[in-house]
Design an enzyme around this catalytic site. Structure first.
Site, PDB file in Angstrom:
ATOM      1  N   HIS A 133       0.821  -1.212   0.000  1.00  0.00           N
ATOM      2  CA  HIS A 133       0.000   0.000   0.000  1.00  0.00           C
ATOM      3  C   HIS A 133       0.853   1.258   0.000  1.00  0.00           C
ATOM      4  O   HIS A 133       0.693   2.129   0.853  1.00  0.00           O
ATOM      5  CB  HIS A 133      -0.951  -0.006   1.209  1.00  0.00           C
ATOM      6  N   HIS A 164      -2.534   1.883  12.685  1.00  0.00           N
ATOM      7  CA  HIS A 164      -2.055   1.235  11.444  1.00  0.00           C
ATOM      8  C   HIS A 164      -2.543  -0.211  11.496  1.00  0.00           C
ATOM      9  O   HIS A 164      -3.743  -0.459  11.449  1.00  0.00           O
ATOM     10  CB  HIS A 164      -0.537   1.395  11.407  1.00  0.00           C
ATOM     11  N   MET A 179     -12.060   1.936  15.388  1.00  0.00           N
ATOM     12  CA  MET A 179     -10.983   1.322  14.619  1.00  0.00           C
ATOM     13  C   MET A 179     -11.555   0.546  13.427  1.00  0.00           C
ATOM     14  O   MET A 179     -12.587  -0.109  13.536  1.00  0.00           O
ATOM     15  CB  MET A 179     -10.153   0.396  15.508  1.00  0.00           C
ATOM     16  N   HIS A 195      -9.434   6.546   6.353  1.00  0.00           N
ATOM     17  CA  HIS A 195      -8.147   6.281   5.716  1.00  0.00           C
ATOM     18  C   HIS A 195      -7.449   7.577   5.379  1.00  0.00           C
ATOM     19  O   HIS A 195      -8.103   8.559   5.034  1.00  0.00           O
ATOM     20  CB  HIS A 195      -8.340   5.453   4.430  1.00  0.00           C
ATOM     21  N   ASP A 255      -9.194  -3.200   7.362  1.00  0.00           N
ATOM     22  CA  ASP A 255      -9.124  -3.856   8.667  1.00  0.00           C
ATOM     23  C   ASP A 255     -10.475  -4.268   9.230  1.00  0.00           C
ATOM     24  O   ASP A 255     -10.558  -5.223   9.997  1.00  0.00           O
ATOM     25  CB  ASP A 255      -8.436  -2.928   9.683  1.00  0.00           C
TER      26      ASP A 255
HETATM   27  N1  COA Z   1     -13.501   7.050  14.000  1.00  0.00           N
HETATM   28  C1  COA Z   1     -14.029   8.233  14.356  1.00  0.00           C
HETATM   29  N2  COA Z   1     -13.654   9.401  13.815  1.00  0.00           N
HETATM   30  C2  COA Z   1     -12.716   9.343  12.860  1.00  0.00           C
HETATM   31  C3  COA Z   1     -12.136   8.154  12.428  1.00  0.00           C
HETATM   32  C4  COA Z   1     -12.559   6.969  13.036  1.00  0.00           C
HETATM   33  N3  COA Z   1     -12.058   5.789  12.688  1.00  0.00           N
HETATM   34  N4  COA Z   1     -11.229   8.412  11.464  1.00  0.00           N
HETATM   35  C5  COA Z   1     -11.221   9.722  11.297  1.00  0.00           C
HETATM   36  N5  COA Z   1     -12.120  10.294  12.137  1.00  0.00           N
HETATM   37  C6  COA Z   1     -12.416  11.698  12.282  1.00  0.00           C
HETATM   38  C7  COA Z   1     -11.333  12.383  13.100  1.00  0.00           C
HETATM   39  O1  COA Z   1     -11.613  12.329  14.482  1.00  0.00           O
HETATM   40  C8  COA Z   1     -11.385  13.763  12.549  1.00  0.00           C
HETATM   41  O2  COA Z   1     -12.505  14.419  13.079  1.00  0.00           O
HETATM   42  P1  COA Z   1     -12.445  15.978  13.460  1.00  0.00           P
HETATM   43  O3  COA Z   1     -12.183  16.661  12.153  1.00  0.00           O
HETATM   44  O4  COA Z   1     -13.774  16.224  14.053  1.00  0.00           O
HETATM   45  O5  COA Z   1     -11.315  16.110  14.432  1.00  0.00           O
HETATM   46  C9  COA Z   1     -11.655  13.541  11.071  1.00  0.00           C
HETATM   47  O6  COA Z   1     -12.334  12.299  10.989  1.00  0.00           O
HETATM   48  C10 COA Z   1     -10.388  13.487  10.231  1.00  0.00           C
HETATM   49  O7  COA Z   1      -9.574  12.454  10.731  1.00  0.00           O
HETATM   50  P2  COA Z   1      -7.996  12.501  10.849  1.00  0.00           P
HETATM   51  O8  COA Z   1      -7.574  11.803  12.105  1.00  0.00           O
HETATM   52  O9  COA Z   1      -7.489  13.884  10.641  1.00  0.00           O
HETATM   53  O10 COA Z   1      -7.590  11.662   9.615  1.00  0.00           O
HETATM   54  P3  COA Z   1      -6.169  11.053   9.357  1.00  0.00           P
HETATM   55  O11 COA Z   1      -5.957  11.083   7.902  1.00  0.00           O
HETATM   56  O12 COA Z   1      -5.112  11.661  10.191  1.00  0.00           O
HETATM   57  O13 COA Z   1      -6.339   9.575   9.904  1.00  0.00           O
HETATM   58  C11 COA Z   1      -6.637   7.336  10.152  1.00  0.00           C
HETATM   59  C12 COA Z   1      -6.464   8.460   9.151  1.00  0.00           C
HETATM   60  C13 COA Z   1      -6.661   6.020   9.408  1.00  0.00           C
HETATM   61  C14 COA Z   1      -5.445   7.320  11.112  1.00  0.00           C
HETATM   62  C15 COA Z   1      -7.951   7.546  10.931  1.00  0.00           C
HETATM   63  O14 COA Z   1      -9.033   7.487  10.048  1.00  0.00           O
HETATM   64  C16 COA Z   1      -8.098   6.570  12.061  1.00  0.00           C
HETATM   65  O15 COA Z   1      -7.565   6.778  13.156  1.00  0.00           O
HETATM   66  N6  COA Z   1      -8.807   5.430  11.807  1.00  0.00           N
HETATM   67  C17 COA Z   1      -8.942   4.409  12.799  1.00  0.00           C
HETATM   68  C18 COA Z   1      -7.715   3.524  12.799  1.00  0.00           C
HETATM   69  C19 COA Z   1      -7.672   2.604  11.614  1.00  0.00           C
HETATM   70  O16 COA Z   1      -8.671   2.011  11.224  1.00  0.00           O
HETATM   71  N7  COA Z   1      -6.476   2.429  11.064  1.00  0.00           N
HETATM   72  C20 COA Z   1      -6.250   1.594   9.929  1.00  0.00           C
HETATM   73  C21 COA Z   1      -5.977   2.425   8.732  1.00  0.00           C
HETATM   74  S1  COA Z   1      -5.912   1.447   7.271  1.00  0.00           S
END
Ligand code: COA
Length: 371
Positions: free
Chosen positions: A185, A220, A255, A259, A310
């Site tokens: 990826h 991640h 979780m 993305h 995931d």
């Molecule tokens: N659950 C709840 N809210 C979420 C979320 C989630 N899984 N993913 C993003 N958001 C929200 C954030 O809280 C943020 O809200 P805000 O603007 O009110 O503060 C907004 O969406 C933007 O998220 P952000 O954290 O800035 O996005 P990012 O690009 O930094 O994060 C991830 C990407 C993957 C880290 C994030 O979506 C996440 O933490 N997901 C859960 C973990 C996960 O599934 N990881 C596997 C990735 S393949």
């Protein structure tokens, strides 16, 4: 004290060239070496994808047969490594077991200049299931298992060692597909870590240990395990709706959703979701999938967020009889292919990765001796 503006977490920054994978953010597409993830998941096998990612082209039928045989012969564990695995506590985190196993192998079979280009990559692809399951069976059942099996696929090999019986073909293929989906990826956190370490001209094993460390975190690779724990803690779709609403109100992350690169959907998610649903039908599941689907609906309605790979991988692995703490280690067993492809690509046209930081500390101070 420059005041460079920088995106948080390097979001959207192009940090280098790569010809391994194309992650289409706008059209939700994913290509490995120019083949779509849909075609690879439908027609290919994990071993074929491993070859493709590392060597750049699809193997001929004969090359694939030879490669499967070669990987089978690389599944053995050196005695020294078995001893180390026996010494790791039985309640250790399974990602730590893989990281230590990888590091130990680097001592026992160190990288040398004479080794063929793909030797360590192929050895690691073959040996990770052996490392994890030798340690697991030793500590949970007190036995020293024989890790060599005759299965052509890593998926069959893993399931046979874990369940100690002929793998069910639907489960085997589901796991095989999931290994394809997880394989690569582009510049995700663990792959970028691998490339950063490789850029210092460090050894192969150090790069991979770093990748495992980065993947361990719940933002991640660790997300699939946390997703499963959440799903299992919910009694019904109604309970799921209530709990997710509450968690979102408390600003908790769910979780398995969202993305960094994709904005409207993860192209891998519908593929693994179909597999999870298929396995659920086979066992007459009335809990895991209904709860998962309600979580998906609530996340769309409330946050316009979609499941990433995931989320439904958790259900798929669960139906294959795989314990939850093994979900992220399975990600390692797959992503090792992408990591190795990137490591070799980085070495192919290396430049030390060393960005600069935006200083936010105090102004220079005059030296004073402290009382
Ligand atoms: N659950 C709840 N809210 C979420 C979320 C989630 N899984 N993913 C993003 N958001 C929200 C954030 O809280 C943020 O809200 P805000 O603007 O009110 O503060 C907004 O969406 C933007 O998220 P952000 O954290 O800035 O996005 P990012 O690009 O930094 O994060 C991830 C990407 C993957 C880290 C994030 O979506 C996440 O933490 N997901 C859960 C973990 C996960 O599934 N990881 C596997 C990735 S393949």
């Amino acid at each position: 004290m420059s005041s460079t503006t920088k995106p948080e977490g390097l979001a959207g920054i192009v940090a280098g060239d790569s010809s391994i994978c194309l992650c289409g953010a706008k059209d939700e597409s994913l290509l490995y070496r120019s083949y779509t993830i849909e075609d690879l998941a439908e027609y290919s096998s994990f071993e074929e994808v491993a070859w493709l990612l590392l060597r750049g082209t699809l193997p001929s039928k004969k090359e694939l047969r030879n490669y499967q045989q070669e990987l089978k012969e690389l599944r053995y564990l050196p005695t020294g490594l078995k001893r180390i695995l026996e010494e790791i506590p039985g309640d250790a985190n399974m990602m730590d077991v893989l990281r230590t196993g990888c590091s130990a192998l680097g001592n026992l079979e160190p990288e040398t200049e004479e080794l063929p280009k793909y030797a360590i990559a192929d050895r690691l692809i073959a040996i990770f299931p052996s490392i994890l399951l030798y340690w697991y069976k030793y500590h949970t059942e007190g036995k020293q298992i024989i890790v060599e099996t005759d299965d052509d696929s890593a998926a069959g090999h893993f399931l046979r060692l874990l369940l100690e019986k002929e793998p069910d073909e639907t489960h085997r293929r589901c796991l095989d597909v999931s290994l394809i989906l997880y394989a690569e990826h582009e510049f995700n956190a663990s792959t970028f870590t691998v490339r950063t370490i490789a850029s210092t001209l460090s050894d192969f094993y150090s790069c991979i240990c770093g990748g495992i460390g980065a993947l361990r975190g719940p933002l991640h690779g660790g997300a699939n395990e946390v997703a499963m724990e959440l799903i299992q803690s919910l009694d019904s779709p109604a309970h799921a709706e209530q709990e997710i609403q509450k968690m979102l109100k408390e600003k908790q992350l769910i979780m398995g959703f969202g993305h960094r690169v994709y904005t409207t959907g993860d192209p891998r998610s519908p593929i693994i979701k179909k597999w999870a649903q298929k396995l659920a039908e086979l066992v007459g599941d009335t809990h895991i999938i209904p709860v998962s689907m309600r979580i998906e609906e609530v996340m769309r309605e409330e946050k316009n967020l979609f499941p990433n790979l995931d989320f439904y991988s958790a259900a798929a692995y669960h139906f294959c009889g795989i314990p939850t703490p093994m979900f992220t280690p399975l990600f390692v067993m797959s992503r090792i292919t992408g990591w190795c492809a990137h490591l070799l690509e980085q070495r192919g046209h290396n430049k030390l990765i060393r960005p600069v930081s935006n200083y936010t500390g105090p102004k220079p101070k005059k030296w004073e001796s402290m009382e």
